[in-house]
Each structure stands twice: as structure tokens, then as C-alpha cells.
Design an enzyme around this catalytic site. Structure first.
Site, PDB file in Angstrom:
ATOM      1  N   ALA A 235       4.103   1.432  -1.079  1.00 15.44           N
ATOM      2  CA  ALA A 235       4.822   1.527  -2.359  1.00 15.44           C
ATOM      3  C   ALA A 235       3.886   2.065  -3.428  1.00 15.44           C
ATOM      4  O   ALA A 235       4.284   2.861  -4.288  1.00 15.44           O
ATOM      5  CB  ALA A 235       5.377   0.166  -2.753  1.00 15.44           C
TER       6      ALA A 235
ATOM      7  N   ASP B 267       6.689   3.159   6.453  1.00 15.05           N
ATOM      8  CA  ASP B 267       6.738   2.367   5.222  1.00 15.05           C
ATOM      9  C   ASP B 267       6.933   3.262   3.997  1.00 15.05           C
ATOM     10  O   ASP B 267       7.759   2.981   3.125  1.00 15.05           O
ATOM     11  CB  ASP B 267       5.443   1.541   5.061  1.00 15.05           C
ATOM     12  CG  ASP B 267       5.341   0.423   6.101  1.00 15.05           C
ATOM     13  OD1 ASP B 267       6.193   0.391   7.014  1.00 15.05           O
ATOM     14  OD2 ASP B 267       4.423  -0.397   5.995  1.00 15.05           O
TER      15      ASP B 267
ATOM     16  N   SER C 122       0.837  -1.198   0.000  1.00 10.54           N
ATOM     17  CA  SER C 122       0.000   0.000   0.000  1.00 10.54           C
ATOM     18  C   SER C 122       0.877   1.256   0.000  1.00 10.54           C
ATOM     19  O   SER C 122       0.630   2.207  -0.747  1.00 10.54           O
ATOM     20  CB  SER C 122      -0.941  -0.093   1.203  1.00 10.54           C
ATOM     21  OG  SER C 122      -1.101   1.126   1.814  1.00 10.54           O
TER      22      SER C 122
HETATM   23  C1  MEV Z   1       3.479  -1.813   9.143  1.00  9.21           C
HETATM   24  O1  MEV Z   1       4.328  -2.200   8.072  1.00  9.21           O
HETATM   25  C2  MEV Z   1       4.289  -1.220  10.244  1.00  9.21           C
HETATM   26  C3  MEV Z   1       3.508  -0.848  11.503  1.00  9.21           C
HETATM   27  O2  MEV Z   1       4.478  -0.455  12.484  1.00  9.21           O
HETATM   28  C4  MEV Z   1       2.524   0.268  11.262  1.00  9.21           C
HETATM   29  C5  MEV Z   1       3.196   1.616  10.985  1.00  9.21           C
HETATM   30  O3  MEV Z   1       4.369   1.815  11.326  1.00  9.21           O
HETATM   31  O4  MEV Z   1       2.518   2.501  10.418  1.00  9.21           O
HETATM   32  C6  MEV Z   1       2.768  -2.060  12.057  1.00  9.21           C
END
Ligand code: MEV
Length: 316
Positions: free
Chosen positions: A109, A149, A107
């Protein structure tokens, strides 16, 4: 003119979930990409095509009405058309080299590649501006995202990230291989993050102690990464997995996948939100084949390399 942008998948080496509450995380972009291609049209509509389906919507309709899969892209398209008072529509094609909903940051990327591609139809933006637009877009479906992310997708490489947006790209490039294995269980990051919030509210002291332990684990991990000490990095991954199990984001399938590589890899853990999705195992050339072999009998898996590039943009 066609404007194209692509962004890599990411894995989280350390710190998922705890980052949402102000900790640090260490993220790593990997060599699987999402590419978004866009062009202006005369239809006056926003049209999206991806492996997850198709959407044709009025450019003035509320982005909140769009299906979750397409909502961030509709948001970006509308924001750009409005900003430039454009009469045009936009056709957008999304191509992914990795599955969605399995903790590899599809999502994010997609948000980054869409922000790069669509904004590139109108203006030249810096990576920081594209990052901001992509995090705003991701917040249309996942309000509490830490932004980690999207940041990994924009900059590539291995990143130390703070929720306040402080980012440091690690200058050294550790020499290791990662094996990524997919449990096949689709998860929703925002749901798992809400589950953890409930755990934190109900068991405040336990959670707060785990946050403290995670913070010192991350400092040790940064040190071990700098020395390319794979034995230590692997041990810390295994320890991080124990913390994630305590907050309830692992499950039996993920636990048994990790057991399969316990004795062959340097260490393994879930990556991303958990409760499904993928695990990662740390390896090098001495144990890569055995690590892949242990998982491949039962699970879809691949070895991943670090992507040092992050967001890429071009126009034709
Ligand atoms: C999701 O890839 C990572 C989490 O820490 C959520 C976030 O950091 O936004 C679970």
C-alpha cells in the site's frame, strides 16, 4: 503543489504463497489506508517522514543504501526526478491507518500510494503505469514478490490474480464481514517466502500436490463467492489454512487464534505471509459480534469492510 495518493490495506482470502509458484490468489482490499503526500522542494534532497521514522538523503545517493522501510520510496523519488531531469528535492509524508509487518500489505500500500503521489508531481499516469512503478519499487526490498498485493491496492474490491499479472476484479460484491486479528508477531514477508521456497525444494512432491489441491480449492471458492455461500467459503478458508500449516507458515499462536473462532465464525485462516501477522475470520451480522468477542479478549482486532476504490489520487 502537493500531490496526495492513498491505497488500501489488503487481505488474502485464498492462495498466498502458492501464487508465487504460478497459482491463482483471491485478494480483497479493506477499508484501512496508507496516504502519501509529496511536494517538490529546493533542498535537493529526498526527505521522508512516517510513523516508522524519518529519512533525509541525497537525491543522487544509491537507493540501495536506504533503510528497507524507506528504500522503495527513495527508489520512486529518484526514478521520477531522473526521468524529468529535475533539480528539485522531494518532501514525502506517509500516514498509515494500520500497522506494518502484519500481513495487511502495508509495504505494498505504501509503494502504491508513494508511486501515485510522487509520479503525480510530474505527470498523469494510468493505474496500470502506477502499478508497474509500485511493483518495481517493492522489488527493491522483496525481489520475488508475485505482485499480488500491489495489484489489490491499486484496483480495490475482490480480485482474482495470476502471477503472470492477469487480474480480474469480481463483478459481484459478496455480502460478508471479515474480522482481522493481529497476533502481534511481526514477520518479514520475504523471509517467509524464502522458507517456503526451501520447503518446496526439499519436499517437491508434497508441495506440488498441495499446489494442485490449492488450485481446485480456488475454483470452488470463486464459485462459492459468486453464490455468497458463506458456509462453503468458510469451509474452504479452513481447508486453505490446513495447506498453509503443511508448508510451515502457521505457528502455535496463529493456530490458537484460529481455534478461538472455530465454532463462532464461518471459517478462519492466516492472511498474507504468515509466521506472525494477522488471521482473518469470516462472519456476517449473525455472528460478527461473537467472532470479535472471542478474539478481543486477547488480541487487537477489528471488523473490516471491502474497499471498492483502490488507489485514490488528488493534488492541491
Ligand atoms: C504476501 O502478502 C503474499 C505472498 O503470497 C507473497 C507474494 O504473493 O508476493 C506470501
Amino acid at each position: 503543489m502537493k500531490s496526495t495518493a492513498s491505497a488500501p490495506a489488503k487481505i488474502i482470502l485464498f492462495g498466498e504463497h502458492f501464487i508465487v509458484y504460478g497459482g491463482k490468489a483471491i485478494l480483497c482490499s479493506i477499508n484501512k489506508r496508507i496516504t502519501v503526500e509529496s511536494e517538490l522542494t529546493k533542498t535537493g534532497q529526498i526527505e521522508i517522514e512516517s510513523s516508522l521514522g524519518k529519512l533525509k538523503t541525497s537525491k543522487s545517493g544509491a537507493y540501495k543504501n536506504a533503510d528497507l522501510v524507506f528504500r522503495p520510496i527513495v527508489y520512486i523519488a529518484q526514478r521520477m526526478l531522473e526521468k524529468f531531469h529535475s533539480e528539485s528535492g522531494i518532501k514525502i509524508i506517509v500516514r498509515a491507518e494500520f500497522p506494518s509487518g502484519v500481513g495487511l500489505g502495508s509495504s505494498s500500500a505504501c509503494c502504491v500510494a508513494a508511486a501515485g503521489s510522487i509520479s503525480g508531481l510530474f505527470e498523469n499516469n494510468t493505474k496500470e503505469e502506477i502499478l508497474k512503478l509500485s511493483i518495481d519499487a517493492e522489488r527493491t526490498i522483496f525481489e520475488n514478490t508475485s505482485g499480488a498485493d500491489c495489484t489489490a491496492c491499486v484496483y480495490g474490491g475482490i480480485l482474482e490474480y495470476n502471477k503472470d499479472g492477469h487480474v480480474k476484479k469480481l463483478e459481484f460484491v459478496p455480502k460478508f464481514d471479515l474480522v482481522v486479528a493481529n497476533s502481534g508477531i511481526i514477520h518479514s514477508t520475504s523471509k517467509v517466502v524464502s522458507m517456503v521456497r526451501q520447503f518446496k525444494d526439499e519436499r517437491h512432491e508434497v508441495f506440488s500436490s498441495l499446489c494442485t489441491q490449492e488450485a481446485s480449492l480456488i475454483e470452488e471458492a470463486l464459485n462459492a463467492l459468486q453464490k455468497n455461500d458463506l458456509t462453503k467459503i468458510g469451509k474452504l478458508m479452513t481447508q486453505n489454512q490446513e495447506f498453509l500449516e503443511k508448508i510451515g507458515v502457521s505457528n502455535d499462536t496463529l493456530g490458537s487464534m484460529i481455534s478461538l473462532v472455530k465454532d463462532v465464525s464461518y471459517g478462519a485462516k492466516i492472511t498474507g505471509a504468515g509466521d506472525g501477522g494477522c488471521i482473518i475470520a469470516l462472519a456476517d451480522k449473525t455472528n460478527l459480534d461473537r467472532t470479535l468477542g472471542a478474539l478481543a479478549k486477547k488480541y487487537e482486532c477489528f471488523s473490516a469492510k471491502i474497499d471498492m476504490i483502490g488507489l485514490e489520487q488528488s493534488s492541491t
